[in-house]
Write an enzyme that holds these catalytic residues in place. Structure first.
Site, PDB file in Angstrom:
ATOM      1  N   GLY A 369      27.689  49.076  38.856  1.00  0.00           N
ATOM      2  CA  GLY A 369      28.327  48.041  39.649  1.00  0.00           C
ATOM      3  C   GLY A 369      29.826  48.039  39.455  1.00  0.00           C
ATOM      4  CG  PHE A 371      32.773  43.201  37.403  1.00  0.00           C
ATOM      5  CD1 PHE A 371      34.133  43.420  37.309  1.00  0.00           C
ATOM      6  CD2 PHE A 371      32.311  42.300  38.348  1.00  0.00           C
ATOM      7  CE1 PHE A 371      35.021  42.750  38.126  1.00  0.00           C
ATOM      8  CE2 PHE A 371      33.192  41.624  39.171  1.00  0.00           C
ATOM      9  CZ  PHE A 371      34.549  41.848  39.062  1.00  0.00           C
ATOM     10  CG  ASP A 485      32.257  41.196  46.207  1.00  0.00           C
ATOM     11  OD1 ASP A 485      32.739  41.780  47.199  1.00  0.00           O
ATOM     12  OD2 ASP A 485      31.958  41.782  45.162  1.00  0.00           O
TER      13      ASP A 485
END
Length: 676
Positions: A369, A371, A485
Site C-alpha cells: 500500500g 503506507f 482518498d
C-alpha cells in the site's frame, strides 16, 4: 444453450465440445522433452487416482523445476468409475491434441475436466480468489433443436425478464447452496424445479472441487451464479464452467439419478437470508417461500437476515478468542481514547501479530500500500486477518496511525471495512482488519482477464454499495467523515463481491456545521482529486462525491481515469466520457465485456450520475443522498451534467509521452505542499 467458461488462462475461442483453453503459446514444451515425459506420467497418475477416489477427484505434480508439471482432474458427481476413467483418459490425450505443446491447458468434457500447467495453480491462495479468469461466451442451440429461449421470455417486457431471471437464479442458488453445504465432502448437487403453467421443468447441477472449503465452494458458485442473469438471457439451457466450480441448467434431465433438491411450484421469490452474508451457517434452515405479495417477501427476508446476523454476533463468530490471543492491558485503551468501544476491538501484542503472519513472511504478503505492506494472517482460533504494517518511511506517523484507529473503531457499516484491532510497539505501527478474500476492486476492473467476471448487476451493486458507505460517512455516522482518498484500490470485496471502503489514514472529521475546510497539506491520489482540493486545498463532502464519480466511470468502462492512457484527444477518462455524452455516443464508453441489451437504461443512468459527480464546480455536484436516490429511483428525471473538471486538458500527439511522465504517480497516494 449458452456456455460461459471461466479460467485462469488466456483468451481462446471455444467451439463445440470438448471446450478447451490453450495457454500462452510462448510457454510451451518440446516433443520427447523432460516436461513431456513428466506430463505423460502425470496424466496416468491423475487418471488412476481419480478413478480410485470416492469423489472422482485428483491433483498432484510430477518432476522438479524447471520441468515440473501440476495437474488437476475431476469427474462429474453422477458418473461411475468406468465412465470417469474413460473421460479423463480421453481428456489427457485430447488436451495435447487440441493445444499441441502448450504447457498450460484446460479442457472441459461433458463428464470431466482436466488442467495441467507449469505454474502451481494448486496453491491454496488460489482457492479464495475463485473468480480469477476470463469469460468466453458462445450462443448455441442444443441437440434437441428446441426454441432458444424459455416461454414468455420477452426482452422488451421487463416483468417477463424479471420473473424468468428469478426462476433461473433461484434454482441455481438453491442447487449451489446444497452442493456447498449439504453434500458433505462430495460438493455435488442436482436439482429440479417444476414451475407449472405451461412452463417446462428445469433441471440443474452444481459442483466444486472437493478439497475446497465449504465457504470457498459457496463463494465460487455464488459469484458465477450472478453471471447467469446477464449471460443466459432466458435461454433453455446454460453452463458456467470454472476450474474450481461449475453450474448448469437445462429443460432436459441431463444428469443421472433423481434430483437432490426439488423446488415446488409456483416459485416467484426465494428468500434466503444467508445469501446476504459472506459466511453462511449450515444450521440455517433453508426455506422456499411461495410469495403472494412481493413486498411481504422482502419484509420477511429482511427480518430473517437481521435475526440471523444478530445471532451470529452473539455467538461471537469470527471474533478472536481472548483466551488464545494476548491483548494489551485495559488501561491502555483509555490512553488511546477507545475505552468503552466495541468489545470486538483489541490492542494486540506484537508477538501475537508476528506469529499470525509467520514473521511477516513473503508468502503471506498480500500487497504493497501507499503506507506500507499488507499481510495475510491467521490467529490460533482460525480467524483470518489482514495486517497493515506501516513503514517507518511512509510518512504516516503515529498521529495519522492513531487517527485511523480511533476513527474506524467508531464506524460500523456493512460497506466499510471492519477494523479488529491494532498494535503499537516502538517503531511498529500495525492495523488489523477483517480479511476479505477477493481483495480490491482494481484487481478486477483493470485486469483484462478478471474484468469480464463482473457482470452489470454485480457492478451496479458495487456502485450502490460504495455510495451507501459514503452516505454513512457523510451523514449517518456519529462523526461526519471525509475520506479524501476514495479510489478503486481502496475498495475491498468480500466473499459475495460486496464492496467495503478501506484505508482511512487520510480521512478528516468534520464539524456538523462545517461545509468546507481549507488545508495546507494536500493528500490523495492524482486522477481522483477534486479540482478545488488539488489547486486550493479546499475539501468538503463534495470532494468525495467527485472521487465517487471518477470511480463510477472506471467501473462502467473498465478503464483507469489516468494519464497512463489516452482516450481520444483527452488526457483522462472524464473528458472522453463527457464528449461521448454530448455526442450521444455514450455507449462507446461502456466496457465491451458487458452484456448491455437488458441494462441499457441502468448503465446510461450511471454514466449520467458519474458526470454529475465530476462537474468542475463543487456546488453543482449532488450529495451522496441525491446519488442514492438517483441510483434507486428509475422514475427520477436526472439533470444534464455541466462540463467536468479537467475537461479543457487536451493532449497533442507529440506531447503524450511528456504528460505521461509528468503524472506517472497516478495510482499512488501522494502528499504535497502548496494549498492556501
Amino acid at each position: 444453450m449458452i456456455i460461459v467458461v471461466l479460467l485462469i488462462l488466456g483468451f481462446t475461442p471455444i467451439a463445440a465440445q470438448p471446450w478447451q483453453i490453450c495457454g500462452d503459446p510462448a510457454v510451451s514444451y518440446m516433443s520427447n522433452s523432460t516436461y513431456h515425459a513428466n506430463l505423460e506420467h502425470l496424466s496416468t497418475m491423475l487418471t488412476d487416482k481419480a478413478t480410485a477416489s470416492p469423489y472422482h477427484y485428483a491433483n498432484g505434480s510430477v518432476g522438479t523445476a524447471p520441468d515440473i508439471v501440476y495437474g488437476l482432474t475431476l469427474c462429474r458427481g453422477d458418473v461411475n468409475s468406468t465412465t470417469c476413467h474413460a473421460c479423463i483418459a480421453n481428456a489427457s490425450l485430447g488436451a495435447q491434441q487440441l493445444c499441441p505443446y502448450r504447457a498450460d491447458v484446460t479442457v472441459f468434457y461433458p463428464t470431466c475436466r482436466l488442467r495441467f500447467s507449469s505454474k502451481n495453480f494448486l496453491h491454496p491462495d488460489n482457492y479464495s480468489l475463485i473468480v480469477d479468469g476470463v469469460v468466453d461466451t458462445m450462443n448455441t442451440t442444443d441437440t434437441t433443436n428446441k426454441e432458444p429461449t424459455l416461454p414468455n421470455w420477452d426482452p422488451g417486457n421487463s416483468e417477463s425478464v424479471a420473473d424468468i431471471t428469478k426462476i433461473i437464479s433461484g434454482l441455481l442458488q438453491e442447487t449451489a447452496w446444497h452442493a456447498a453445504y449439504d453434500s458433505g465432502a462430495w460438493m455435488f448437487a442436482t436439482g429440479r424445479m417444476d414451475v407449472g403453467g405451461g412452463f417446462p421443468s428445469l433441471f440443474s447441477m452444481a459442483q466444486c472441487v472437493p478439497n475446497l472449503s465449504h465457504n470457498d465452494c459457496w463463494s465460487c458458485l455464488h459469484v458465477i451464479t450472478y453471471m447467469a442473469t446477464d449471460n443466459f438471457a432466458g435461454r433453455q439451457g446454460g453452463r458456467l464452467l470454472a476450474l474450481w466450480c461449475n453450474l448448469r441448467y437445462d429443460t432436459v434431465h441431463f444428469y443421472s439419478g433423481d434430483p437432490m433438491v426439488t423446488i415446488m411450484s409456483p416459485v416467484k421469490e426465494i428468500v434466503r437470508s444467508a445469501t446476504l452474508l459472506g459466511v453462511p451457517s449450515r444450521k440455517h434452515k433453508r426455506s422456499v417461500i411461495k410469495v403472494v405479495v412481493p413486498v411481504l417477501a422482502s419484509i420477511i427476508g429482511l427480518v430473517i437476515s437481521i435475526i440471523f446476523i444478530r445471532r451470529r454476533r452473539k455467538k461471537g463468530n469470527g471474533s478472536p478468542d481472548k483466551a488464545n490471543v494476548h491483548v494489551k492491558e485495559d488501561d491502555e485503551t483509555i490512553v488511546w481514547g477507545l475505552k468503552g468501544r466495541s468489545s470486538d476491538f483489541m490492542l494486540y501484542d506484537f508477538p501475537v501479530v508476528l506469529e499470525a503472519t509467520i514473521n511477516f513472511s513473503e508468502e503471506n504478503k498480500l500487497g504493497q500500500g501507499g503506507f506500507g505492506p499488507v499481510y495475510k494472517g491467521r490467529f490460533p482460533d482460525g480467524l483470518e486477518i489482514a495486517v497493515k504494517r506501516l513503514a517507518s518511511h511512509s510518512g504516516q506517523g503515529f498521529t495519522q496511525f492513531k487517527n485511523e484507529v480511533q476513527l474506524i473503531a467508531k464506524l460500523q457499516h456493512t460497506n466499510l471495512v471492519r477494523l479488529l484491532g491494532c498494535c503499537s510497539q516502538e517503531e511498529e505501527k500495525i492495523l488489523i482488519y477483517e480479511y476479505l478474500p477477493n481483495k480490491s476492486l482494481d484487481l478486477f476492473i483493470f485486469d483484462e482477464t478478471r474484468r469480464p467476471l463482473l457482470c452489470w448487476s454485480r457492478r451496479l451493486a458495487i456502485i450502490e454499495g460504495i455510495a451507501q458507505g459514503l452516505l454513512y460517512l457523510h451523514k449517518h455516522s456519529r462523526l461526519r467523515v471525509i475520506h479524501r482518498d476514495l479510489k478503486a484500490s481502496n475498495i475491498l470485496l468480500d466473499h459475495d463481491m460486496n464492496p467495503k471502503i478501506s484505508d482511512f489514514g487520510l480521512a478528516k472529521i468534520f464539524s456538523i456545521n462545517d461545509t468546507e475546510v481549507n488545508t495546507d497539506r494536500i493528500v490523495g491520489t492524482y486522477g481522483y482529486m477534486a479540482p478545488e482540493y488539488a489547486s486550493e486545498g479546499l475539501f468538503s463532502i463534495k470532494s468525495d462525491v467527485f472521487s465517487f464519480g471518477v470511480l463510477t466511470l472506471e467501473i462502467v468502462s473498465g478503464k483507469r481515469s489516468s494519464s497512463f492512457h489516452r482516450y481520444g484527444d483527452f488526457i483522462n477518462l472524464l473528458g472522453h466520457a463527457w464528449q461521448l455524452w454530448k455526442d450521444e455516443k455514450w455507449l462507446q464508453i461502456v466496457d465491451t465485456a458487458l452484456v448491455i441489451e437488458c441494462h441499457t437504461s441502468e448503465i446510461m443512468r450511471c454514466v449520467n450520475i458519474a458526470l454529475l459527480c465530476v462537474q468542475e464546480n463543487a456546488a453543482d455536484r449532488p450529495t451522496m443522498s441525491d446519488v442514492i436516490a438517483m441510483i434507486t429511483s428509475e422514475s427520477m428525471t436526472l439533470p444534464e451534467p455541466r462540463h467536468p473538471a479537467y475537461f479543457y486538458i487536451r493532449v497533442p500527439e507529440e506531447e503524450t509521452s511528456m504528460v505521461t511522465d509528468l503524472f506517472s504517480t497516478n495510482d499512488m497516494t501522494m502528499s504535497a505542499l502548496g494549498g492556501r
